[in-house]
Write an enzyme that holds these catalytic residues in place. Structure first.
Site, PDB file in Angstrom:
ATOM      1  N   ALA A  44       0.761  -1.197   0.000  1.00  0.00           N
ATOM      2  CA  ALA A  44       0.026  -0.096  -0.035  1.00  0.00           C
ATOM      3  C   ALA A  44       0.867   1.192  -0.149  1.00  0.00           C
ATOM      4  O   ALA A  44       0.521   2.166  -0.763  1.00  0.00           O
ATOM      5  CB  ALA A  44      -1.087   0.035   1.230  1.00  0.00           C
ATOM      6  N   GLU A 126      -8.693 -12.665 -13.976  1.00  0.00           N
ATOM      7  CA  GLU A 126      -8.062 -13.902 -13.212  1.00  0.00           C
ATOM      8  C   GLU A 126      -7.220 -13.394 -12.115  1.00  0.00           C
ATOM      9  O   GLU A 126      -6.822 -12.234 -11.898  1.00  0.00           O
ATOM     10  CB  GLU A 126      -6.943 -14.342 -14.326  1.00  0.00           C
ATOM     11  CG  GLU A 126      -5.763 -13.533 -14.664  1.00  0.00           C
ATOM     12  CD  GLU A 126      -4.850 -14.247 -15.336  1.00  0.00           C
ATOM     13  OE1 GLU A 126      -4.109 -15.131 -15.206  1.00  0.00           O
ATOM     14  OE2 GLU A 126      -4.838 -13.616 -16.588  1.00  0.00           O
ATOM     15  N   LYS A 128      -4.570 -12.201  -9.318  1.00  0.00           N
ATOM     16  CA  LYS A 128      -3.190 -11.792  -9.577  1.00  0.00           C
ATOM     17  C   LYS A 128      -2.391 -12.553  -8.314  1.00  0.00           C
ATOM     18  O   LYS A 128      -2.533 -12.241  -7.220  1.00  0.00           O
ATOM     19  CB  LYS A 128      -3.131 -10.306  -9.262  1.00  0.00           C
ATOM     20  CG  LYS A 128      -1.747  -9.797  -9.366  1.00  0.00           C
ATOM     21  CD  LYS A 128      -1.804  -8.151  -9.478  1.00  0.00           C
ATOM     22  CE  LYS A 128      -0.390  -7.656  -9.459  1.00  0.00           C
ATOM     23  NZ  LYS A 128       0.424  -8.216  -8.414  1.00  0.00           N
ATOM     24  N   ASP A 130       0.433 -13.515  -5.933  1.00  0.00           N
ATOM     25  CA  ASP A 130       1.576 -12.950  -5.179  1.00  0.00           C
ATOM     26  C   ASP A 130       2.779 -13.827  -5.048  1.00  0.00           C
ATOM     27  O   ASP A 130       2.995 -14.390  -4.187  1.00  0.00           O
ATOM     28  CB  ASP A 130       0.979 -12.284  -3.799  1.00  0.00           C
ATOM     29  CG  ASP A 130       1.996 -11.413  -2.970  1.00  0.00           C
ATOM     30  OD1 ASP A 130       2.961 -10.778  -3.834  1.00  0.00           O
ATOM     31  OD2 ASP A 130       1.802 -10.968  -2.085  1.00  0.00           O
ATOM     32  N   TYR A 236       0.109 -18.041 -16.981  1.00  0.00           N
ATOM     33  CA  TYR A 236      -0.850 -16.813 -17.498  1.00  0.00           C
ATOM     34  C   TYR A 236      -0.546 -16.135 -18.749  1.00  0.00           C
ATOM     35  O   TYR A 236      -1.404 -15.198 -18.966  1.00  0.00           O
ATOM     36  CB  TYR A 236      -1.185 -16.028 -16.138  1.00  0.00           C
ATOM     37  CG  TYR A 236      -0.208 -15.260 -15.804  1.00  0.00           C
ATOM     38  CD1 TYR A 236       0.667 -14.403 -16.198  1.00  0.00           C
ATOM     39  CD2 TYR A 236       0.316 -15.541 -14.472  1.00  0.00           C
ATOM     40  CE1 TYR A 236       1.557 -13.775 -15.690  1.00  0.00           C
ATOM     41  CE2 TYR A 236       1.584 -14.931 -13.826  1.00  0.00           C
ATOM     42  CZ  TYR A 236       1.750 -13.764 -14.518  1.00  0.00           C
ATOM     43  OH  TYR A 236       3.105 -13.173 -13.852  1.00  0.00           O
ATOM     44  N   LYS A 324      -6.357  -4.112  -7.654  1.00  0.00           N
ATOM     45  CA  LYS A 324      -5.820  -4.636  -6.380  1.00  0.00           C
ATOM     46  C   LYS A 324      -6.581  -4.579  -5.451  1.00  0.00           C
ATOM     47  O   LYS A 324      -7.563  -3.753  -5.247  1.00  0.00           O
ATOM     48  CB  LYS A 324      -4.512  -3.544  -6.083  1.00  0.00           C
ATOM     49  CG  LYS A 324      -3.262  -3.625  -6.912  1.00  0.00           C
ATOM     50  CD  LYS A 324      -2.716  -4.587  -7.151  1.00  0.00           C
ATOM     51  CE  LYS A 324      -1.524  -4.768  -6.048  1.00  0.00           C
ATOM     52  NZ  LYS A 324      -0.437  -3.979  -6.085  1.00  0.00           N
ATOM     53  N   CYS A 429     -12.347 -18.776  35.065  1.00  0.00           N
ATOM     54  CA  CYS A 429     -10.912 -18.406  34.135  1.00  0.00           C
ATOM     55  C   CYS A 429     -10.689 -19.720  33.648  1.00  0.00           C
ATOM     56  O   CYS A 429     -10.657 -20.865  34.232  1.00  0.00           O
ATOM     57  CB  CYS A 429     -10.007 -18.118  35.417  1.00  0.00           C
ATOM     58  SG  CYS A 429      -8.198 -18.072  34.686  1.00  0.00           S
ATOM     59  N   CYS A 432      -7.313 -21.356  35.684  1.00  0.00           N
ATOM     60  CA  CYS A 432      -7.321 -21.806  37.104  1.00  0.00           C
ATOM     61  C   CYS A 432      -8.667 -22.082  37.675  1.00  0.00           C
ATOM     62  O   CYS A 432      -8.946 -22.396  38.717  1.00  0.00           O
ATOM     63  CB  CYS A 432      -6.564 -20.853  38.039  1.00  0.00           C
ATOM     64  SG  CYS A 432      -7.419 -19.249  38.247  1.00  0.00           S
ATOM     65  N   CYS A 447     -10.081 -12.411  36.178  1.00  0.00           N
ATOM     66  CA  CYS A 447     -10.006 -13.773  36.848  1.00  0.00           C
ATOM     67  C   CYS A 447      -9.746 -13.099  38.258  1.00  0.00           C
ATOM     68  O   CYS A 447      -8.795 -12.501  38.503  1.00  0.00           O
ATOM     69  CB  CYS A 447      -8.781 -14.575  36.344  1.00  0.00           C
ATOM     70  SG  CYS A 447      -8.147 -15.828  37.498  1.00  0.00           S
ATOM     71  N   CYS A 453      -3.374 -18.311  39.722  1.00  0.00           N
ATOM     72  CA  CYS A 453      -3.389 -18.311  38.475  1.00  0.00           C
ATOM     73  C   CYS A 453      -2.125 -18.331  37.631  1.00  0.00           C
ATOM     74  O   CYS A 453      -1.530 -17.448  37.610  1.00  0.00           O
ATOM     75  CB  CYS A 453      -4.783 -17.196  37.825  1.00  0.00           C
ATOM     76  SG  CYS A 453      -4.965 -17.296  36.084  1.00  0.00           S
TER      77      CYS A 453
END
Length: 705
Positions: A44, A126, A128, A130, A236, A324, A429, A432, A447, A453
């Protein structure tokens, strides 16, 4: 990063400077992506820089550089491979970013060909892929050469490596005497994950995404390394031909399939921009379940005679365009919702996703924030996502910006499974089995197990050894988890008893996997170095809810010593003198004060803290000498890029002069220090009439210029 000036406001001199800057940035980005297989910016950001460069060149055509990025494709071939000059250049594609761009593309094609809107004109659409572009040259049906795209004119000879890829035929039956097949080398998600697992187990470099893995694997000087990598190939397109493959793009692709090449089954014929966009939406909706990465859809004029008439611009064909996908968005399946327990006991729901690449990173997890967010409400009770809740099995849109943790942004209700049930947060939790309670006014369920814990204990220990806390070299999150699982440490004080308990003769530690006598000795020495430590680090290291690094510094400066701080916290109750003194500290409010008082009045917690303190020599906090300071008692905000000191140095200097450093601008702000790139904070400061200085002005003010 310097703030970008609006293109319409650029002078000619500024435009020339900006074109030079963009040329350097894009050249570096091309080398990182195409030559080094290690992209430094997102797709981007790259597209943004390219569009900005093109727009400036359009406004100032006489300033277009001889090395303009608009005239470049890819990057120069890397050293280590022989060079191949392409008989037919391998050009890049122009980009479309929204539906109107697709309609504009169709309009340009029709205008160039002299066609009316009513005249029939078909396109192929089709996915694209990557991956890494590759050209395969066959002569008399035999593969004789394989080359990367390189800079479009000259690529790298990777013939030996290409021969190791199962999808690439070595011999063709019925092909033209000369045939250059073009396509994309890629790696499936499943193979990518397996490769990274093997790399990690062998203590070798892992890859950020399948594209990097495919490119790095194909461009190995040792073909046997490529052979061991699970590469695939989609055909392609084509380059040099001794005889036509067909009369249409679709017919030529079908011919390549008949010759034994893998072609994409999602390639379709479209009769209008509306059909092209509809197919784009279809492919986008399947993106997460394809099993390989795509970053858009490519449209091509189907009739090859018309392609020939349309021809090429300098770097792109007029008859094709790439639509895109938004770089930071993707749709995928929510497979499960797991609960993670943090050091403060917070139960955080995490989305487990079918892996999908978002913004160049493979995403398989995303935050769901809390139970309100899952149900379709924000922290004020207002509806979000039009009130749509999130359920296991849903088709969800994942959002990622920069390095921010991925989030679930939307839900496609049309794809919700019939048996999907509303999600219920657990009231116990998962670690525990203590009660998990949501207090009034709190968005988070927590919790109540505290030290019993294990999740809280481990996360507290990780926090304790963190960089802003005790920062013990050689003792990171991985070691903490290992030592806790083995019963070596359960609380911070145990860390300082490791040498006595397990270090005699170093046998118990040095014999563990990944440890030797030297590394064990270094760890024990590093722990001992932290027995003498500053008060602020101790306060922050305790991991008390709402007490961050800045608050720990404020508390340390106010109380000066551990004894004074500890005594005040143990005696503070709402309404008494200790409480009033605590909340009088600028930056400490009632919520933080209650968290501190609660911690120091829980028997188990305070006993753990006392065991830790008994192992330490806690240094008193030096109170800043603010006599004559021009900023003592003032609230200062830094924004933009500081060029003569780091942000951390600037903050430390300001605090040493008695200033309070804030991260946001408000009516309480006294001074804004703005470097290049200052944005919304500078604008808000101007609206509020807050004094603003540049970095030199700040240094002059504090006498440090």
């Amino acid at each position: 990063m310097t703030a970008e000036i609006d293109i319409d406001a650029l002078t000619a001199d500024q435009a020339a400077q900006e074109l030079e800057r963009l040329s350097k940035l894009l050249d570096a980005a091309n080398r990182a992506y195409h030559t080094e297989d290690a992209p430094e910016i997102s797709d981007a950001e790259y597209d943004h820089l390219k569009r900005r460069n093109a727009a400036i060149e359009e406004r100032f055509p006489n300033l277009k550089r001889s090395d303009s990025p608009s005239e470049q494709v890819g990057a120069a071939p890397a050293d280590g491979f022989s060079k191949v000059t392409h008989a037919v250049a391998m050009l890049s594609l122009g980009n479309a970013f929204d539906d109107s761009d697709v309609a504009d593309f169709d309009g340009r094609v029709r205008k160039y060909l002299g066609l009316n809107a009513e005249d029939g004109l078909a396109y192929t659409a089709e996915p694209k892929i990557d991956g890494l572009s590759l050209s395969l040259r066959y002569e008399a049906g035999k593969l004789v050469q394989a080359a990367t795209r390189g800079d479009g004119a000259v690529g790298e000879n990777v013939t030996a490596n290409a021969r190791t890829i199962a999808d690439i035929p070595q011999d063709l039956d019925g092909a033209p005497d000369v045939l250059e097949v073009r396509g994309e080398v890629y790696m499936s998600h499943e193979d990518f994950e397996a490769l990274n697992t093997r790399q990690e187990n062998a203590n070798q470099k892992t890859f950020a995404n399948p594209r990097n893995a495919a490119a790095g694997s194909l461009r190995q000087l040792d073909a046997e390394i490529t052979r061991a990598r699970p590469l695939r190939f989609f055909a392609y397109a084509w380059g040099a031909l001794s005889a036509p493959l067909a009369e249409t793009q679709k017919g030529a692709i079908d011919r390549l399939a008949q010759l034994g090449f893998q072609t994409n089954p999602l390639t379709a014929l479209c009769e209008s921009p509306d059909q092209m966009i509809a197919h784009y939406r279809k492919i986008e909706s399947q993106r997460a379940i394809l099993g390989y990465d795509i970053d858009g859809v490519v449209y091509k004029v189907n009739n090859l005679a018309l392609q020939s008439r349309l021809g090429f611009r300098s770097t792109t064909p007029r008859w094709a365009i790439a639509h895109k996908f938004p770089a930071e968005l993707a749709w995928t399946r929510l497979e499960a919702i797991d609960i993670q327990v943090g050091r403060t006991g917070a139960l955080s729901p995490v989305a487990r996703l079918t892996p999908v690449t978002v913004g160049g990173v493979v995403v398989s997890n995303a935050t769901l924030h809390n139970e309100d967010y899952i149900s379709g409400r924000d922290n004020k009770g207002e509806t979000i996502r039009d009130g749509k809740d999130i359920r296991v099995g849903d088709w969800v849109q994942v959002y990622r910006a920069g390095d921010v943790i991925p989030k679930v942004a939307d839900v496609d209700l049309s794809k919700r499974p019939e048996r999907a049930q509303p999600y219920q947060m657990p009231d116990l939790c998962p670690e525990c089995h203590s009660a998990a309670i949501r207090e009034p006014g709190d968005a988070i369920r927590r919790c109540t197990g505290g030290l019993i814990c294990p999740a809280q204990a481990v996360e507290k220990l990780k926090h304790f050894v963190g960089r802003a806390a005790f920062d013990i070299e050689g003792l990171g999150a991985k070691q903490v988890e290992q030592f806790y699982a083995d019963g070596w440490i359960a609380e911070p004080a145990d860390i300082f008893a490791l040498r006595d308990r397990y270090g005699q003769g170093m046998q118990q530690l040095k014999n563990r996997e990944g440890w030797g006598e030297k590394s064990a000795t270094n760890l024990f020495d590093a722990i001992d170095e932290k027995r003498q430590i500053g008060l602020a680090r101790v306060i922050f290291g305790l991991g008390i809810r709402h007490v961050g690094e800045a608050a720990a510094n404020l508390l340390a400066i106010h109380y000066g010593s551990w004894d004074a701080f500890s005594t005040a916290m143990r005696t503070a109750e709402e309404g008494n003198a200790a409480w009033d003194d605590l909340i009088s500290i600028d930056g400490v409010g009632g919520v933080m004060a209650r968290a501190l008082a609660t911690t120091f009045n829980q028997e188990a917690e305070i006993a753990s803290i006392d065991r830790l303190v008994a192992q330490l020599q806690i240094e008193k906090a030096a109170r800043p000498d603010t006599d004559g300071s021009p900023v003592a008692g003032k609230t200062v905000v830094f924004t933009g890029t500081l060029e003569k000191m780091t942000r951390a140095e600037a903050k430390a200097r300001a605090e040493a002069l008695g200033a309070k450093v804030s991260g946001s601008v408000s009516a309480k702000t006294d001074l804004l220090v703005a470097g290049p790139g200052a944005g919304s904070k500078a604008k808000k400061a101007a609206e509020l009439g807050i004094e603003t200085l540049d970095e030199d002005g700040w240094l002059d003010l504090i006498g440090a210029s």
